[in-house]
Design a protein around this motif. Sequence first.
Motif: not given
Lengths: 499, 489
Positions: B414-432, B461-469
Amino acid sequence: MIKLSSAISITLCILSTLTPSLAEQKEPLAPAANATAATNGIYSSIVRIEAATQVPNYREPWKAGNFSGGIGTGFLIGPNKFLTNAHVVSNARRLLITVHGSPQKHPARILHIAHDCDLALLEVEDFTPFEGLEHLEIGLVPKLESQVRVIGYPVGGNRISVTRGVVSRIDFSTYSHSRADQHLVVQIDAAINPGNSGGPVLQDGRVVGVAFQGLRSADNTGYMIPPPVVKRFLKDIEDGRYDQYVDLGISEFTLFNPAMRKKFGLEANAPGVLVASVMPDGPCDGVLEDNDILTELNGNAVDAAGNVLIDGEKVNMNEIVERKFAGDEIKLRFIRNGKTMEKTATLKPFPPAKMYSVQYGVAPRFTTFAGLVFQPLDRNLYAAHSFKNTRVRRLFVHYIDEAIFKERKDIVILTRILSDPINTHISNHTGKAIESINGEKVTSLDQVHALLNPEETPEFFVIKCEGLARPIVIPSNKAKEASERTMRNYGISTPYRLK
Amino acid sequence: MKPFLTIITTLTLAITAQVMANPNIKDSLVRVNSTQQRWNTSQPWDKLAPSSRGALGVLLENKHILTTAEMAANSTYIELENADSTRTLPATVVAIDYESNLALLAPGNGNAESFFSALQPLALGKPAKIGDQVDVWQLEDNGMPLITKATIQGADIVSSFTRGHYFLTYEAKGSMQSATSSFALPVIQDGKLLGMLSSYNSKDQIIDIIAPEIIAAFLADAADDDYQGFPSLGIGITNTVDPNFRLWLKLPEDMGGLYITSVRKRSAAEKAGILKGDVLLAIEDKVIGRRGYYDNEKYGRLFWSHLIRGGHQVGDEIKITLLRDGEKKEITAELTRSGKKLIPNHMHDQAPNYLVKGGFIFQELSATYLEAFGSDWRSKAPLNLLDAFINPEDYEEGRNKLVFLSATIPTPATTGYERIRNFIIAKVNGQEIADIASLIKAFETPDADGLHTIEFTDGQPKIVYLDANTSDTIDAKLLQRGIPALSRQ
């Protein structure tokens, strides 16, 4: 750069004195009337500015407002050109300038005022007494750790005061006068106090800053407006008009995350910052898109944190745009879907951003109807009423990024219900945004005024507030009488002000 | 001889009456000691520090003990203790109603026979009248009863434990004192249980008593294994006092009525065809006034909601009279339980669902989460979450619960994402994302590059990415560092 967030905590304080006591207003009689440049040197060019102000009342907008005043400092930078802070002369009804050591007060007026960078240029009605005085020259940004002198008329006495300090920080920070703007700021450790506002900060005989704000939570921190901001202001007004700062209109997100970098195919040290959102109708609307990676601004490489290198210093990339003017073009190099692209954006002013800036020198707009008071939402109104309603707070915060401004020129708020038999049973509606009147969606105060004063009156005026199902209902046949009665009973001299 | 005899007889009578009134009731009272623990809203795998409280319960038939829901909610251990503290017995919760603030306990493992041997069940009494005198029972440390006389001053519809749920409550005047086990207390009239004290206002010396009608309905519902709860109609209302508003609604002067401001989805009202904007004139022919009160034969003016929650069960049909577009209309509504909410009103006895992924903490939003922002949570809680709480209908589509990213633990993923909080989730990996379960499922399928894509409905941002491994490795480390489980669903 314009800050679009509503949640800016204000710890900065402005440094002009307010309403000096009678004792302080007394002018010393001792100094000779013919004090000249020769005896006073540079001090004569640093003047005391006395402002009598009238501050608009946003809670009861029909009122004339509060009469008060303050003291600030200004300095001569050219023939009949006195530079000072915008906040020293904001809402002023009368301005008087006094030279160091002279009892004479010279009436002055504002030539140009820039609220977004807290600077103003004044002129006196008769410049003759000032002929021959030295014009202070604007220098360069002072180096860190170098010594500076602050000269002005702070509280604690009537005569000129000089303090010394060291440049301790050069930063991009909020200008508390408008509360919405961020520009370059230089922090010094000299004691800057109320009344110093607008005074010059000198180094080697040149102006290296204009003292303008302090910090309430810390001692011995003063802030000054550095030369690039001053010079930009002076250049902007060369055409006889102040056009305000321009902004790229994007918000960026740092590209530190490895997964993020992998997704965009960026090497470990590749430049570029993520475009998180593009302001609708802003200069980059149609040029940049969300998820573009901005790599260069006018040939300057933008790093992953959104910084550029200017004069050997890493500064926020907005610093490049800061020095530009409306109509200037900015070359953008960016990566979209893995492909490098280049486009040009034309910088332009963005009027809807006014929502977030404190407004000065304007009378509040409003209209009244049967004891109901309607006002358009802006920073001044928000500060005066501190709205709690979630819908209103949402409309305010997302006015620009959700492009609400495109449909609604004003967010009209029912700010007050003046009790009258016609409205006494209306509850919960105060502090809410007006959604519609007689079924018509509300988009501006002018329209609200027109809908409430139609040529052909409907049977009822049905006023719906956002988030409340129960509308306000006012029968037309009683409305006019109620309007007149509430105006009379509550001492409302004017029923509306639309401009 | 005769007069003498008479005197003796009266005396005996008087003594029996007193014996009946006091010791018998004491024999029906049980101390209820409860240890309660809530979940930590910011670290949903943890519980907060436990706290304890004591109250008096009343022994009813079948070795069941009545107390308030406030005592039984979020309990980790409930213990019964007799008046003189010689015997204790663990208890379990048979039925709990958070809305009406009632709970029924049963003996748990232990020697129930000996615990109950000296105890007598108490019967539920009849409703009281305004002006009646009642006894509030407390027990001193030494087991001696402490009885406070109180006078019933009125009956009202009051919300006691769960915000927004109102039930018939007696308001009695009496000066109470502090004593142990006083968190909830029985109120006795004529040797029978009248109600349960749910709160005491020491400033005004007003005692709130949950009325016997409500207790009777609760006990009837709890008699079988399937506790349903009180029915609801599912409407929001506002008064029709404003004469201009009445004129516009075409409400005649001789009518009362409540303006219906909202009809909850999937509610009894919606099924019955009640519309927003209708005026509620009467329920079961009881005429409802402009401020929502009707004439109750026992208590005088009572708020209309008692007509729904006072004597009805889920499944009952009731007659509703409406005014729509100036015309009277009669409909029948079948009362139901209020449906599952997108954002639950409370999380009593429920562990919050969550998922930790690479350092991101995802949760399902509840009022409990928002309330954790402090007493002024309505202005302090994040604006987007407050908006969802106030206007859930805007977020209901495709969702069972509102999943949001509540916090970010700084990790290499989560480097660089430290300040992200209280965002509502729409989709993850394309799934609602409908709830935490669907979120967990969506995280099973990262893209071909081994990245998870997380899309927000708001926020920048509206989209963030996370490395699965990386995030799997970090999840394993987080477990080592003491997070007991990475998810709960």
